[in-house]
Design a protein around this motif. Sequence first.
Motif, PDB file in Angstrom:
ATOM      1  N   SER A  83      -3.397  52.817  97.980  1.00 38.28           N
ATOM      2  CA  SER A  83      -4.410  53.237  97.002  1.00 38.28           C
ATOM      3  C   SER A  83      -5.804  53.341  97.608  1.00 38.28           C
ATOM      4  CB  SER A  83      -4.446  52.239  95.839  1.00 38.28           C
ATOM      5  OG  SER A  83      -3.231  52.211  95.130  1.00 38.28           O
TER       6      SER A  83
ATOM      7  N   ASP B 212      -4.686  52.742  92.571  1.00 39.74           N
ATOM      8  CA  ASP B 212      -5.202  54.053  92.182  1.00 39.74           C
ATOM      9  C   ASP B 212      -3.992  54.919  91.841  1.00 39.74           C
ATOM     10  OD1 ASP B 212      -6.090  56.725  92.160  1.00 39.74           O
ATOM     11  OD2 ASP B 212      -7.732  56.295  93.537  1.00 39.74           O
TER      12      ASP B 212
ATOM     13  N   ASP C 251      -3.652  57.868  90.532  1.00 36.53           N
ATOM     14  CA  ASP C 251      -3.723  59.269  90.946  1.00 36.53           C
ATOM     15  C   ASP C 251      -3.413  59.417  92.426  1.00 36.53           C
ATOM     16  OD1 ASP C 251      -4.366  60.078  88.393  1.00 36.53           O
ATOM     17  OD2 ASP C 251      -6.533  60.026  88.746  1.00 36.53           O
ATOM     18  N   ARG C 252      -3.973  58.531  93.218  1.00 36.95           N
ATOM     19  CA  ARG C 252      -3.722  58.616  94.658  1.00 36.95           C
ATOM     20  C   ARG C 252      -2.267  58.291  94.979  1.00 36.95           C
ATOM     21  NH1 ARG C 252      -7.970  56.342  99.062  1.00 36.95           N
ATOM     22  NH2 ARG C 252      -8.826  58.427  98.764  1.00 36.95           N
TER      23      ARG C 252
ATOM     24  N   ASN D  78       0.671  60.614  96.889  1.00 42.53           N
ATOM     25  CA  ASN D  78       0.901  59.962  98.176  1.00 42.53           C
ATOM     26  C   ASN D  78       1.571  60.893  99.195  1.00 42.53           C
ATOM     27  OD1 ASN D  78       1.394  57.679 100.062  1.00 42.53           O
ATOM     28  ND2 ASN D  78       3.528  58.081  99.518  1.00 42.53           N
TER      29      ASN D  78
END
Length: 423
Positions: A152, A358, A360-361, A365
Amino acid sequence: MTTYRHNGLVCTDHTLDVPLDHTRPDGPRIDVFAREVVAEGLEGRRDLPRLLWLQGGPGGRAERPNAAGAWLRRALKEYRVVLLDQRGTGRSTPADRTTLAGHPDPAAYLAHFRADSIVRDAELLRRHLQGDRPWTVLGQSFGGFCTLTYLSLAPEGLDRALITGGLPTLTGHADDVYRAAYRRTIDANSRYFARYPRDRELAARVADHLAEHDVRMPSGERLSVRRFQSLGISFGTSAAIDSLHYLLECAFVTGAGGRPALSDPFLRGVDAVVSLAPRPLYGVLHESIYAQGGRATAWSAHRIREEFPEFDAEKGGPLHLTGEMMYPWMFDEDPALVPLKTAADTLAHRTDWPALYDLDRLAANEVPVAAAVYRDDMFVDREQALHTASLVRGLDPWVSDTHLHDGVKADPAVLDRLLGMTA
């Protein structure tokens, strides 16, 4: 930096000066220690990549090479292995009742000892050792939680990420974690006592004896019924489950006047399991590893236990042992924790924890990542783990029916499998 050799290994010790608070690089500093291990004969290989081992916990120091789990010998075939003592543990500036005795605000200090700070320590260490070159991370249990925080916060530092028994809920509250944990611990009790039927009667006799007598362990600490129940943490690993049986079988001896008494070998063995003197941060920080989203944990395990009368030793039913739960009364009964009681309570009621993940991250990935999920893991919930896996792009979990929580330490095939999944 110190280098030495033993048992076919070449070890190099590194100590790095890092900020206590990474958002204040000019503020107070602490030391972080890491031991780099390479197989003898490979130490001259400059192209040998590094693998960072993130230990379980929180509050556990990294394995020492003389007591290495199965994973280390396997990893050393193709990696330089970095064993990081996470901040506050081992040879990293220790955080315990002695070092914090004169601190003006231990709770504020310890708030910087979660996964986000550990990851930022690891990034400083990586740059110190190899500049911009990414490395592989292997995270066991809480080390897996840290690995998801790594993905993250700093995925550019990772070549690949391997996780064993360590996929936490990304959004759930500690109450969700412990509610599921109590259910799994009930199942673990059932499996254990089916395996060793006589131990149920033995454990009940021990509890009855403790309820009627002031029993002191060789350390001088009183062994209460509820502290004895915490031996159930042994159900969760293949290394400890049988040890509990062999501890219980020597519980009673004949004392003065022919009366039954608990033996010193038994009491010393119990002390070795239930005392948090070697890892006090495990008690102080345990619930805070789940804290985010503006809600306090508020002694979650203690509150949620009320929903599970099976663990009430006075209710008259079969005795159940507890598992990986921290209770406020432990800070009255364990001398290693007593001086940290106020700090632990302050942390339990804190609401302004920063996010650890995180989403969104993680959904975007690009780092190769693999995770072992153990079907009968007493410490990490399988369904929560699989839900988390579904939120991380590219993470295809391997569900094992044959390993407990310490599978990677017991069987080199676990690391083999994860390396093959990310090749």
